[in-house]
Design a protein around this motif. Sequence first.
Motif, mmCIF file in Angstrom:
data_model
loop_
_atom_site.group_PDB
_atom_site.id
_atom_site.type_symbol
_atom_site.label_atom_id
_atom_site.label_comp_id
_atom_site.label_asym_id
_atom_site.label_seq_id
_atom_site.Cartn_x
_atom_site.Cartn_y
_atom_site.Cartn_z
ATOM 1 N N LEU A 140 -12.418 0.729 5.285
ATOM 2 C CA LEU A 140 -12.982 0.860 3.944
ATOM 3 C C LEU A 140 -14.462 0.451 3.927
ATOM 4 O O LEU A 140 -15.296 1.126 3.323
ATOM 5 C CB LEU A 140 -12.180 0.023 2.950
ATOM 6 N N GLU A 141 -14.773 -0.632 4.610
ATOM 7 C CA GLU A 141 -16.172 -1.085 4.690
ATOM 8 C C GLU A 141 -17.049 -0.021 5.349
ATOM 9 O O GLU A 141 -18.140 0.296 4.860
ATOM 10 C CB GLU A 141 -16.225 -2.386 5.501
ATOM 11 N N TYR B 205 -5.648 5.277 8.032
ATOM 12 C CA TYR B 205 -5.752 4.097 7.169
ATOM 13 C C TYR B 205 -4.365 3.502 6.926
ATOM 14 O O TYR B 205 -4.156 2.305 7.070
ATOM 15 C CB TYR B 205 -6.417 4.483 5.845
ATOM 16 N N GLU C 63 -3.783 -4.590 7.857
ATOM 17 C CA GLU C 63 -4.592 -4.940 6.682
ATOM 18 C C GLU C 63 -6.041 -5.237 7.086
ATOM 19 O O GLU C 63 -6.978 -4.781 6.434
ATOM 20 C CB GLU C 63 -3.978 -6.142 5.967
ATOM 21 N N LYS C 64 -6.235 -5.977 8.172
ATOM 22 C CA LYS C 64 -7.589 -6.316 8.633
ATOM 23 C C LYS C 64 -8.365 -5.055 9.014
ATOM 24 O O LYS C 64 -9.518 -4.886 8.652
ATOM 25 C CB LYS C 64 -7.505 -7.267 9.820
ATOM 26 N N ARG C 65 -7.716 -4.141 9.698
ATOM 27 C CA ARG C 65 -8.380 -2.906 10.107
ATOM 28 C C ARG C 65 -8.610 -1.972 8.923
ATOM 29 O O ARG C 65 -9.597 -1.250 8.883
ATOM 30 C CB ARG C 65 -7.596 -2.223 11.218
ATOM 31 N N ARG C 66 -7.707 -2.001 7.949
ATOM 32 C CA ARG C 66 -7.919 -1.210 6.735
ATOM 33 C C ARG C 66 -9.190 -1.662 6.030
ATOM 34 O O ARG C 66 -9.960 -0.844 5.535
ATOM 35 C CB ARG C 66 -6.732 -1.352 5.786
ATOM 36 N N SER C 67 -9.385 -2.954 5.993
ATOM 37 C CA SER C 67 -10.583 -3.502 5.371
ATOM 38 C C SER C 67 -11.832 -2.998 6.091
ATOM 39 O O SER C 67 -12.826 -2.635 5.462
ATOM 40 C CB SER C 67 -10.511 -5.034 5.410
ATOM 41 N N LYS C 68 -11.776 -2.943 7.414
ATOM 42 C CA LYS C 68 -12.909 -2.468 8.214
ATOM 43 C C LYS C 68 -13.149 -0.969 7.981
ATOM 44 O O LYS C 68 -14.293 -0.527 7.872
ATOM 45 C CB LYS C 68 -12.637 -2.743 9.708
ATOM 46 N N ARG D 242 -17.523 2.970 2.965
ATOM 47 C CA ARG D 242 -18.489 2.651 1.898
ATOM 48 C C ARG D 242 -19.918 2.674 2.418
ATOM 49 O O ARG D 242 -20.814 3.200 1.759
ATOM 50 C CB ARG D 242 -18.179 1.278 1.307
ATOM 51 N N HIS E 239 0.822 -1.220 0.000
ATOM 52 C CA HIS E 239 0.000 0.000 0.000
ATOM 53 C C HIS E 239 0.854 1.268 0.000
ATOM 54 O O HIS E 239 0.637 2.194 0.794
ATOM 55 C CB HIS E 239 -0.971 0.011 1.186
#
Length: 129
Positions: free
Chosen positions: A99-100, A87, A92-97, A103, A55
């Motif tokens: 982003l979710e 961010y 990585e797991k928290r980045r996904s959260k 959105r 990233h």
Amino acid sequence: MTMNLKLKQARKENGYSQADLANALNVDIKTVGNWERGKTLPDIEQLWKCAKVLHTDPNDLLGWYEEHPEDRPTAPAGAEGELITCYRQSTEKRRSKILETARDQAELSQNQPAAPEIEGLEADQVRSA
């Protein structure tokens, strides 16, 4: 002039082990170790893949902005810049959260007219999630 690849730093900031990065790039773990020690360098395609996985961009991995700070892209100011910083500092797991959540909030914003008392409530609900 030797190139000081910033791969190890970027890898650790993203919570990857050498084995994790090697698997993500489909290379041998020894290859990653050699890159980090400066024994060998990735080719341009490998460098691009590293940047994507970690990233960042190839210029960061190559240390370009340290030698040419005026070329560094400026981060947005205010809350947008803070969000980007948070961010980038997350796993990585928290980045996904993150982003979710972003959105979901964007979708809610598009589907509902803005009402200050509702937005405040949603913000409190997001913080507690």
